[in-house]
Design an enzyme around this catalytic site. Structure first.
Site, PDB file in Angstrom:
ATOM      1  N   LYS A 193       0.859  -1.196   0.000  1.00 30.44           N
ATOM      2  CA  LYS A 193       0.000   0.000   0.000  1.00 30.44           C
ATOM      3  C   LYS A 193       0.889   1.238   0.000  1.00 30.44           C
ATOM      4  O   LYS A 193       1.930   1.253   0.680  1.00 30.44           O
ATOM      5  CB  LYS A 193      -0.885  -0.044   1.251  1.00 30.44           C
ATOM      6  CG  LYS A 193      -1.922   1.060   1.351  1.00 30.44           C
ATOM      7  CD  LYS A 193      -2.772   0.858   2.606  1.00 30.44           C
ATOM      8  CE  LYS A 193      -3.877   1.874   2.752  1.00 30.44           C
ATOM      9  NZ  LYS A 193      -4.706   1.633   3.957  1.00 30.44           N
TER      10      LYS A 193
ATOM     11  N   SER B 185      -9.591   1.566   3.039  1.00 36.28           N
ATOM     12  CA  SER B 185      -8.764   2.356   2.162  1.00 36.28           C
ATOM     13  C   SER B 185      -7.712   1.550   1.386  1.00 36.28           C
ATOM     14  O   SER B 185      -7.145   2.054   0.417  1.00 36.28           O
ATOM     15  CB  SER B 185      -8.045   3.435   2.968  1.00 36.28           C
ATOM     16  OG  SER B 185      -7.192   2.853   3.925  1.00 36.28           O
TER      17      SER B 185
ATOM     18  N   SER C 117      -9.497  -0.885   7.244  1.00 36.92           N
ATOM     19  CA  SER C 117      -8.998  -0.750   5.878  1.00 36.92           C
ATOM     20  C   SER C 117      -8.248  -1.934   5.296  1.00 36.92           C
ATOM     21  O   SER C 117      -7.942  -1.932   4.108  1.00 36.92           O
ATOM     22  CB  SER C 117      -8.119   0.492   5.767  1.00 36.92           C
ATOM     23  OG  SER C 117      -8.939   1.617   5.676  1.00 36.92           O
TER      24      SER C 117
HETATM   25  N1  GLN Z   1     -12.750   3.719   6.519  1.00 41.10           N
HETATM   26  C1  GLN Z   1     -12.183   4.123   7.760  1.00 41.10           C
HETATM   27  C2  GLN Z   1     -11.834   5.582   7.703  1.00 41.10           C
HETATM   28  O1  GLN Z   1     -12.131   6.187   6.750  1.00 41.10           O
HETATM   29  C3  GLN Z   1     -11.009   3.281   8.081  1.00 41.10           C
HETATM   30  C4  GLN Z   1      -9.813   3.671   7.337  1.00 41.10           C
HETATM   31  C5  GLN Z   1      -8.629   2.846   7.666  1.00 41.10           C
HETATM   32  O2  GLN Z   1      -8.736   1.793   8.313  1.00 41.10           O
HETATM   33  N2  GLN Z   1      -7.482   3.312   7.260  1.00 41.10           N
HETATM   34  O3  GLN Z   1     -11.282   6.127   8.590  1.00 41.10           O
END
Ligand code: GLN
Length: 529
Positions: free
Chosen positions: A79, A154, A178
């Site tokens: 990532k 994400s 994410s």
């Molecule tokens: N979707 C969650 C957020 O927007 C989690 C994001 C993540 O785990 N990086 O914060």
């Protein structure tokens, strides 16, 4: 079977037996990326030359008779919020465009030391803020099962890369879900380890008390394999916990007889899509048929989890993101008369809407007068949520729930409604708030034949149990073997998509398509009833 379709453990074995060369494997993978990534768009950077050079070095090593390492020759995607020396690292943000780290994140170092070949950096929601990868500052990634839908986020690029065989394994980061949510939406395995188990050194910080790096893989064995490589104490991360290294592969026995699996009632309430409910229901039945003892449990503070997360995470983010000032990293707004204008302009132009929203929310909840009412209160509720889990684990070995309330949604569906988007994380944020490990594994198909994920949550540092239950379920089912079908990528993806390999959806329509969809192998059969 094509080389890029193999799991990490299968590929490593072939390389170990000298049936396949590392360069050969890496080339096959790079060709696959060239074939389908125009349609999927999982990668922001493909490190072709570096990967080939490292592959040749690995082949030379093996030719000298040196033993194969745990991930020898396995092409891995990272990532784009983990630092890779000499390879641009952007967090899919314009503000970091052009940032080439002078060092590797610890996880990258560990992967390479174990023989893995980093093939590229994957797309993500900007600074990991989002649940669909639509917040990328560059372009959205598409779900390989249906190119009109999001891959989740994400870590959407990493999940899509693994699902489309553009990476044998990948790393994601999980602050509120994410790793698990995109894994669920793309039909692959995603593991968030216990907070402190995997070093965050070199991971660009979003919310430091929640962030944790985890593997996204094609099966549970690969998840255990990669975790074993990246877990371990790192003096460069003050929150990394000194513990003995663990071989997570050893605990993978396909047996859950007598295990007590808790089913938290708060995770089966309103808002869950019927297809998800059916698939997860069938999965629970499978576990029961395999001899697990299901027990109803309650995590009474769950209803506050999302609110708590969306105070804690933006608060930490607002502080962490203060460092992007146009001086130290990446982008700088041109032609500004003084430094204050330059910093303001840089941040205005460099950050996207969601990142700005979080910075504003976080700055607000941390400001004098509101700190006690919001941030401090959220910390207290966080403790209550952790205690809920402690209490549940007194009676259970692990807990199960859906990973996401819905299957992958269509592009644009939730972009105008941040709250609807935030609801995607309703079942995942609690594990981050409590710091416990959780995995998402494929457990069937829901609405429109899209993949559904089953979440298994465990006690602190009890990855072994989480992985064992996941492995046993996987061995009893075939869902992880289903693959999306990507055709005619060369034509720009117009004719691509579809999921011919998907089988009888647990949504109850029972329409297993030709070509042999995934079904339950073990006794029972409600998954394809
Ligand atoms: N979707 C969650 C957020 O927007 C989690 C994001 C993540 O785990 N990086 O914060």
């Amino acid at each position: 079977m094509r080389l890029y379709e193999l799991t990490a453990h299968e590929l490593k074995e072939k390389i170990e037996r000298r049936e396949v060369g590392v360069e050969q494997a890496v080339r096959a993978l790079l060709d696959r990326i060239a074939e389908v990534d125009e349609a999927v768009r999982a990668y922001v950077t493909v490190a072709r030359e570096q990967a080939l050079a490292k592959a040749r070095a690995a082949d030379e090593r093996l030719a000298r008779g040196e033993p194969a390492r745990p991930l020898e020759g396995v092409p891995v995607a990272i990532k784009d919020n983990m630092c890779t020396r000499g390879v641009e690292t952007t967090c899919s943000s314009k503000i970091l465009k052009g940032f080439v780290p002078p060092y590797d994140a610890t996880v990258v170092e560990l992967l390479e030391r174990a023989g893995a070949i980093i093939v590229g950096k994957t797309n993500m929601d900007e600074f990991a803020m989002g649940s669909s990868t639509e917040n990328s500052g560059f372009f959205p990634t598409r779900n390989p099962w249906d190119l009109g839908r999001v891959p989740g986020g994400s870590s959407g690029g990493s999940a899509a890369a693994v699902a489309s065989d553009e990476a044998v394994a990948a790393l994601g980061s999980d602050t509120g879900g994410s790793v698990r949510q995109p894994a669920a939406l793309c039909g692959v395995v995603g593991l968030k380890p216990t907070y402190g188990l995997v070093s965050r050194y070199g991971l660009v910080a979003f919310a430091s008390s929640l962030d944790q790096i985890g593997p996204i893989t094609k099966d549970v064995r690969d998840g255990a394999l990669v975790l074993g490589v990246i877990a371990g104490h790192d003096p460069r991360d003050s929150t990394s916990v000194p513990r003995k290294r663990c071989d997570y592969l050893k605990g993978l026995v396909p047996d859950v007889r007598g295990m007590r699996i808790g089913v938290p009632k708060e995770y089966f309430g309103e808002g869950m899509a019927p297809g998800v409910r059916a698939a997860v229901g069938a999965a629970l039945k499978t576990l029961q048929d395999m001899g697990a003892i299901l027990a109803d449990v309650s995590l009474p503070h769950s209803e506050y989890a999302l609110a708590t997360y969306y105070i804690v995470a933006p608060a930490e983010a607002s502080s962490n993101l203060a460092r992007y000032d146009g001086v130290r990293y990446g982008y700088r707004a041109p032609g500004c008369p003084d430094s204050v204008t330059m910093m303001t302009q840089t941040r205005s132009e460099g950050f996207g809407a969601e990142v700005k929203r979080r910075i504003m929310l976080g700055t607000y909840t941390l400001s004098a007068g509101y700190y006690e009412a919001y941030y401090l209160k959220a910390l207290k509720v966080r403790t209550l949520i952790t205690r809920d889990f402690d209490r549940a684990f007194e009676k259970c070995d692990c807990l199960v729930s859906p990973t996401s309330p819905t299957v992958a949604f269509r592009f644009g569906e939730k972009m105008d409604d941040p709250l609807a988007m935030y609801l995607s994380d309703i079942y995942t944020v609690t594990a981050n708030l409590a710091g416990i490990p959780a995995v998402s594994i494929p457990c069937g198909f829901g609405e429109d034949g899209m993949p559904v994920g089953l979440q298994i949550l465990g006690k602190h540092y009890d990855e072994a149990t989480v992985l064992r239950v996941a492995y046993a379920f996987e061995q009893a089912t075939d869902f992880h073997k289903a693959k999306p079908v990507l055709r005619d990528a060369g034509a720009g993806g117009a004719a691509m998509g579809g999921a011919a390999a998907r089988g009888a959806a647990a949504s109850g329509d029972g329409s297993g398509e030709a070509g042999g969809g995934p079904t339950r192998k073990a006794a029972g059969g409600e998954a394809d009833a």
